[in-house]
Design an enzyme around this catalytic site. Structure first.
Site, short mmCIF file in Angstrom:
data_model
loop_
_atom_site.label_atom_id
_atom_site.label_comp_id
_atom_site.label_asym_id
_atom_site.label_seq_id
_atom_site.Cartn_x
_atom_site.Cartn_y
_atom_site.Cartn_z
N ASP A 163 32.91 -46.44 19.19
CA ASP A 163 32.37 -47.76 18.83
C ASP A 163 32.23 -47.95 17.31
OD1 ASP A 163 30.40 -45.73 19.01
OD2 ASP A 163 28.79 -47.20 19.21
N GLU A 198 27.91 -45.12 20.96
CA GLU A 198 27.06 -44.07 20.40
C GLU A 198 26.00 -44.67 19.49
OE1 GLU A 198 25.24 -41.45 17.75
OE2 GLU A 198 26.78 -42.82 17.02
NI NI Z 1 28.71 -41.75 13.91
#
Ligand code: NI
Length: 396
Positions: free
Chosen positions: A81, A139
């Site tokens: 991401d 994340e």
């Molecule tokens: Ni990172």
């Protein structure tokens, strides 16, 4: 394969990983919205050949590579991401999406894992057991994608899990290894001190939430400096404070936001109670009220000893003693820890800074980038580790 063509295909492989990284960099997507990114990964994995590719969650991808015989199961994870940042680099492959940028290196992580998967696919005849490639969404945003993937069962039967972060504070050419605690649990809190506003020239008619908030902030530091074992690592930061509108008006309330970071679960669980007794004591002493909200973030990343030693040796075999940096823990958070709940594992840093090339901006900066020469180090670590763990013959 002759030496020359092997050399040629190695170069082609490196170039391909750089191309993938640039594709991801140009097309960043925010956490939980990685639709095109995951589709690209899915299609690319299918193009390699007979991998078992699936979608554990809406925007994550898993590929399973089976060796010739049953054996251990190694999981390798990359996050995919991007961040809500307006890119300030003027690369030809800079972000095409306003306000969204790969400013943490996850573009490189996705590309490196594709590269490792391709290389290991080509060597699958040497392997036994299974390699599970985990392309993880989200994340950067709690509750994080790792937990969702774990709940979807991606860690069933896994013996060891490894992963890396490209790291710009570390020079390209170095693999950063940390034994034990590596990254902290990034918890967050919100405190609202509720007084009674009024004329700032007549404070005795008010309950001054600004002065009370100041007391709360300074007393919270006693938790770190006075009530916590000095051997422990603990950070408590009030990072945001808001209240008031004018020089002559005392506000009704002051709101504060901050973070608590530690590596020790027991210590961590003791913090909200300690904070609340300070907040309660100070506000009630001055006739104010409060609201307190504490949210647990990701678990700390604690590297397991034997897998860490295994990766340490792998890095030394590849790059020698000077290619390994034994590093200190960092107070940033990482949801790789969710995978570590299910199997022994190790997260390591792949040096991706380069002073000569002026690649020095910190992670999450609008001018952040990684040294693309670093990508091959991450790929090689994954490939070498997998061959060592699952290979029938000596690693080559
Ligand atoms: Ni990172």
């Amino acid at each position: 394969m002759s030496m020359i063509s092997a050399e040629h295909s190695r170069e082609a492989q490196k170039e391909q990983v750089v191309k993938w990284r640039r594709h991801f960099h140009e097309n960043p997507e925010l956490s939980f919205q990685e639709e095109k990114t995951s589709q690209f990964i899915y299609d690319t994995l299918l193009s390699f050949g007979n991998l078992k590719v699936s979608r554990p969650t809406k925007t994550s991808v898993m590929a399973k590579l089976f060796g010739q015989k049953p054996g251990k199961v190694l999981a390798i994870r990359a996050d995919i991401d991007a961040l809500p940042i307006q890119e300030e680099n003027d690369f030809p492959f800079a972000s095409k999406t306003p306000g969204v940028m790969h400013a943490c290196g996850h573009d490189g992580h996705a590309a490196m894992l594709l590269g490792a998967c391709k290389a290991l696919w080509e060597r699958k005849d040497e392997l036994s057991g299974e390699i599970r490639f985990l392309f993880q969404h989200a994340e950067e945003l709690t509750p994080g994608g790792a937990e969702e993937m774990v709940e979807a069962g991606v860690m069933e039967g896994v013996d060891a899990v490894i992963g890396t972060h490209l790291w710009s504070p570390l020079q390209t050419g170095k693999i950063g290894i940390i034994y034990g605690p590596m990254m902290a649990s990034p918890d967050t809190f919100t405190i609202t001190v509720k007084g009674r506003g009024g004329h700032a020239g007549l404070p005795y008619d008010c309950i001054d939430s600004v002065v009370i908030a100041a007391q709360v902030i300074s007393n919270l530091q006693h938790i770190v400096s006075r009530t916590t074992d000095t051997e422990e690592k603990l950070v408590l930061s009030v990072s945001q404070i808001a209240g008031g509108t004018a020089h002559n008006v005392l506000p009704d309330e002051v709101k504060m936001v901050g973070t608590v970071r530690s590596f020790n679960q027991e210590l961590r669980e003791s913090i909200p109670g300690k904070m609340e007794s300070i907040i309660k004591g100070i506000t009630s002493a001055h006739g104010a009220e409060y609201e307190f909200d504490y949210e647990y973030g990701y678990r700390p990343v604690i590297n397991e000893e034997s897998v860490t030693r295994f990766l340490h040796e792998t890095a030394e075999e590849l790059y020698g003693n000077e290619g390994v940096a034994l590093m200190k823990p960092s107070m940033v958070g990482e949801d790789f820890s969710a995978f570590l709940q299910k199997a022994d594992g190790c997260f390591f840093f792949t040096g991706a800074g380069n002073k000569e090339k002026n690649i020095t901006y910190p992670h999450h900066h609008a001018k952040f980038t990684v040294d693309e020469d670093a990508l091959d180090y991450g790929v090689s670590m994954f490939v070498r580790a997998a061959i060592k763990m699952l290979g029938s013959s000596e690693a080559g």
